[in-house]
Design an enzyme around this catalytic site. Structure first.
Site, mmCIF file in Angstrom:
data_model
loop_
_atom_site.group_PDB
_atom_site.id
_atom_site.type_symbol
_atom_site.label_atom_id
_atom_site.label_comp_id
_atom_site.label_asym_id
_atom_site.label_seq_id
_atom_site.Cartn_x
_atom_site.Cartn_y
_atom_site.Cartn_z
ATOM 1 N N GLN A 92 59.681 -16.748 36.849
ATOM 2 C CA GLN A 92 58.994 -16.031 37.917
ATOM 3 C C GLN A 92 58.898 -14.538 37.652
ATOM 4 O OE1 GLN A 92 61.177 -17.055 41.490
ATOM 5 N NE2 GLN A 92 60.773 -19.240 41.263
ATOM 6 N N HIS A 156 63.591 -15.732 41.329
ATOM 7 C CA HIS A 156 63.957 -14.941 42.511
ATOM 8 C C HIS A 156 64.083 -13.446 42.213
ATOM 9 C CE1 HIS A 156 65.839 -18.743 44.579
ATOM 10 N NE2 HIS A 156 64.617 -18.943 44.118
ATOM 11 N N GLU A 250 61.150 -17.937 55.873
ATOM 12 C CA GLU A 250 61.355 -17.090 57.046
ATOM 13 C C GLU A 250 60.413 -15.901 57.082
ATOM 14 O OE1 GLU A 250 66.233 -17.701 57.306
ATOM 15 O OE2 GLU A 250 65.369 -15.690 57.088
ATOM 16 N N TYR A 260 70.625 -10.733 57.115
ATOM 17 C CA TYR A 260 69.684 -11.801 57.437
ATOM 18 C C TYR A 260 70.215 -13.182 57.067
ATOM 19 C CZ TYR A 260 66.693 -8.190 59.069
ATOM 20 O OH TYR A 260 66.212 -7.140 59.803
ATOM 21 N N TYR A 271 67.345 -28.571 47.322
ATOM 22 C CA TYR A 271 66.169 -29.312 46.873
ATOM 23 C C TYR A 271 66.451 -30.798 46.752
ATOM 24 C CZ TYR A 271 63.993 -24.809 45.945
ATOM 25 O OH TYR A 271 63.461 -23.548 46.083
#
Length: 376
Positions: A92, A156, A250, A260, A271
């Site tokens: 990513q 991430h 979210e 959070y 998963y």
């Protein structure tokens, strides 16, 4: 497995607190979708991660594989921008978001985030460079943020950029696939929203600046992988969205020093379907303004203002990578009331931005960049 306590909590949330929790999405095509249509601007960019406007006719677009491209008057120019830093285009990671300074017309500064090698340790992490652009060449480059420690993992990075009304720069950093350590530790940059000055220095009123065991750029923590961030055009608040695991994406309104919750509380599961927490709320941890079960894999986020889109004015648009559509979220102040699905099948939405010309632009993986125009 989801425990009885966890299942009851989710049922309670859906039945009794719809202003905070996700409702079933509207999958029918309502009147507003027929008022607008996507118009292809260009293809040729594999994964158009970030979009930023230099003026009403010129768009900078980052391709995650490590290219910075220019669209001028709706045409993707052949020449690529040079002078980018060394980065790790793996998983990513790669060249990620791009933003222009609020005073760009005076100072010519642009900012871009990427999976940089500058931090300590092997691998990469979220970095931010500031530069100027002259004749397809970056000049006066300066790294103003590098998260640490680095990791060889490829997931991430977070990596959205947004300025607020005071000119502070906010940077989202994902947990880098290490949920058990990074998000809740204030001496780790991963799993955080950071706030810095545009030159990389730290604002004196950052919430943890005087705390010895905390990194001073941290503004909020307990995040998983925020890939959407935008400033509310009226309140000036910074809103984000982030990927959950399996379920539990979210939307959050960022508050200084707030936790959070990831991974202590979540509306998602592993998963594999197994549970990693029985908690969906805990004292001292923020509840999301909205969440999705199942996950939509959100990417990109913009508030709609102006008069081009009367049906959407005041709403938030969010892209879905998983389901290849846009989501329009109806707001009442800071409450998210409902959602509507728009343009199903448009493509894996990587970003959605309201441009300097007032139009909504939707960047998709492989299918192209689209401009949303009135259909009449």
């Amino acid at each position: 497995m989801i425990t009885i306590t966890r299942l009851f909590g989710i049922m309670f949330c859906v039945v009794f607190t719809n202003s905070v929790c996700a409702q079933q999405p509207k999958t029918s095509l309502s009147g507003s979708i027929h008022s607008y249509k996507p118009q292809l601007v260009t293809k040729g960019i594999d994964i158009p991660w970030g979009m930023a406007w230099l003026d009403e006719k010129t768009i900078l677009v980052s391709d995650r594989k490590g290219e910075l491209r220019v669209i001028s008057n709706g045409i993707l120019l052949h020449e690529k921008v040079t002078g980018l830093p060394e980065l790790r285009a793996q998983g990513q990671g790669g060249l990620l978001d791009v933003a222009v300074d609020p005073n760009y017309n005076e100072n010519g500064l642009i900012y871009f985030s990427y999976s940089g090698l500058e931090g300590e340790g092997e691998g990469a992490h979220t970095s931010v460079m500031r530069a100027k652009l002259q004749d397809f060449k970056l000049t006066e480059q300066a790294v103003i943020f590098d998260a640490g420690p680095n990791s060889i993992k490829g997931q991430h990075f977070g990596s959205r950029l947004s300025f607020d009304k005071q000119g502070y720069l906010y940077i989202s950093s994902g947990d880098r696939g290490n949920r058990d350590v990074n998000p809740q530790r204030l001496d780790r940059d991963a799993g955080k929203i950071h706030r810095i000055n545009s030159d990389g220095s730290i604002p004196k009123d950052n919430p943890f600046i005087a705390q010895k065991d905390a990194n001073s750029s941290v503004y909020s923590f307990g995040h998983r992988n925020p890939q959407g961030m935008a400033m509310h055009p009226v309140t000036g608040d910074i809103w984000t969205h982030e990927h959950g695991p399996k379920g539990g994406d979210e939307i959050n309104i960022i508050q200084p020093g707030a936790n959070y919750g990831w991974p202590v509380i979540s509306f998602g599961v592993n998963y594999s379907g197994s549970s990693f927490t029985d908690l969906t709320e805990k004292e001292g941890m923020q509840q999301p303004a909205w969440y999705w079960v199942p996950s939509i894999a959100p990417s990109g986020m913009t508030f709609v203002n102006g008069d081009i889109y009367p049906d959407w004015k005041g709403k938030i648009l969010v892209g879905s990578l998983k389901f290849a559509y846009l989501v329009a979220l109806e707001l009442d102040g800071n409450k998210v009331l409902s959602q509507e699905i728009l343009f199903p099948g448009i493509g894996r939405v990587r970003n959605v931005v309201q441009g300097a010309d007032g139009y909504i632009y939707v960047a998709t993986d492989g299918a192209g960049i689209f401009k949303i125009v009135p259909s009449k």
